[in-house]
Motif scaffolding. Sequence first.
Motif, PDB file in Angstrom:
ATOM      1  N   GLU A   1     -16.082   8.167 -24.470  1.00 45.80           N
ATOM      2  CA  GLU A   1     -15.059   8.825 -25.285  1.00 45.80           C
ATOM      3  C   GLU A   1     -15.691   9.519 -26.492  1.00 45.80           C
ATOM      4  O   GLU A   1     -15.279  10.615 -26.875  1.00 45.80           O
ATOM      5  N   LYS A   2     -16.707   8.887 -27.065  1.00 40.50           N
ATOM      6  CA  LYS A   2     -17.425   9.513 -28.192  1.00 40.50           C
ATOM      7  C   LYS A   2     -18.170  10.759 -27.728  1.00 40.50           C
ATOM      8  O   LYS A   2     -18.224  11.756 -28.433  1.00 40.50           O
ATOM      9  N   GLN A   3     -18.752  10.705 -26.534  1.00 45.21           N
ATOM     10  CA  GLN A   3     -19.424  11.879 -25.982  1.00 45.21           C
ATOM     11  C   GLN A   3     -18.426  13.025 -25.809  1.00 45.21           C
ATOM     12  O   GLN A   3     -18.696  14.158 -26.222  1.00 45.21           O
ATOM     13  N   GLU A   4     -17.288  12.730 -25.209  1.00 45.20           N
ATOM     14  CA  GLU A   4     -16.262  13.760 -25.008  1.00 45.20           C
ATOM     15  C   GLU A   4     -15.766  14.320 -26.336  1.00 45.20           C
ATOM     16  O   GLU A   4     -15.556  15.523 -26.466  1.00 45.20           O
ATOM     17  N   ARG A   5     -15.589  13.458 -27.307  1.00 41.99           N
ATOM     18  CA  ARG A   5     -15.125  13.893 -28.634  1.00 41.99           C
ATOM     19  C   ARG A   5     -16.156  14.826 -29.286  1.00 41.99           C
ATOM     20  O   ARG A   5     -15.794  15.846 -29.870  1.00 41.99           O
TER      21      ARG A   5
ATOM     22  N   VAL B   1     -27.643  16.945 -25.027  1.00 38.02           N
ATOM     23  CA  VAL B   1     -28.085  15.710 -25.683  1.00 38.02           C
ATOM     24  C   VAL B   1     -26.879  14.816 -25.976  1.00 38.02           C
ATOM     25  O   VAL B   1     -26.879  13.632 -25.646  1.00 38.02           O
ATOM     26  N   TRP B   2     -25.827  15.391 -26.569  1.00 42.93           N
ATOM     27  CA  TRP B   2     -24.627  14.598 -26.861  1.00 42.93           C
ATOM     28  C   TRP B   2     -23.991  14.058 -25.576  1.00 42.93           C
ATOM     29  O   TRP B   2     -23.454  12.952 -25.563  1.00 42.93           O
ATOM     30  N   ALA B   3     -24.039  14.820 -24.494  1.00 47.62           N
ATOM     31  CA  ALA B   3     -23.403  14.415 -23.237  1.00 47.62           C
ATOM     32  C   ALA B   3     -24.008  13.135 -22.665  1.00 47.62           C
ATOM     33  O   ALA B   3     -23.335  12.403 -21.941  1.00 47.62           O
TER      34      ALA B   3
ATOM     35  N   PHE C   1     -24.274   6.400 -28.544  1.00 48.39           N
ATOM     36  CA  PHE C   1     -23.851   6.494 -29.942  1.00 48.39           C
ATOM     37  C   PHE C   1     -24.188   5.268 -30.770  1.00 48.39           C
ATOM     38  O   PHE C   1     -24.129   5.322 -31.995  1.00 48.39           O
ATOM     39  N   SER C   2     -24.596   4.174 -30.149  1.00 45.54           N
ATOM     40  CA  SER C   2     -25.035   3.014 -30.931  1.00 45.54           C
ATOM     41  C   SER C   2     -26.358   3.309 -31.635  1.00 45.54           C
ATOM     42  O   SER C   2     -26.740   2.604 -32.564  1.00 45.54           O
ATOM     43  N   LYS C   3     -27.040   4.375 -31.226  1.00 45.25           N
ATOM     44  CA  LYS C   3     -28.318   4.749 -31.831  1.00 45.25           C
ATOM     45  C   LYS C   3     -28.162   5.726 -32.990  1.00 45.25           C
ATOM     46  O   LYS C   3     -29.152   6.157 -33.566  1.00 45.25           O
TER      47      LYS C   3
END
Length: 160
Positions: free
Chosen positions: A10-14, A75-77, A81-83
């Motif tokens: 969800e964070k990737q999609e956002r 890269v975002w895809a 996100f924990s990193k």
Amino acid sequence: MSRLAMTNSEKQERALSFMFSRVEIVKALGIELVDWGADSVRVRMPYTPFADNQSGTPLGGALATLIDMSGAAVVWAGHDFSKGSRHATISLSINYISAPGRMPVVAVARCIRRTGDLNFVTVDLHTEDGSKNVANAMMTFRIVAPKPAVPDSGEAGRSG
């Protein structure tokens, strides 16, 4: 849903949604995400008079923006996100091969290596109809954790 309760996907999609719907230069150039996966994305930029270099082809800077946004998107895809989420393009090398003329351009970006906070990306540009190779690029994109908060150095801790 709060940002803390969001899953990584969800964070990737956002992040991708934000890049392609809220970044002003992306909107002005008409750049759109066509397809994405963890290691590859396809991004399209239409021909527009706004980006024309007055000789019937997009400015090199418009093509560079397409390359940078495509590289960041891949890269975002696939990012964990924990990193972290503080980011920057730290290196971008572009080889312009041929002018696309008044045709839409498609970028295919691939994240070829993720290591620590560095991500290595290749980007190939071609006309939408595939008739011209427009450019290729190598990009390094860095994502790190936020810096820890710095204590206030004001009056706190002073004795009188």
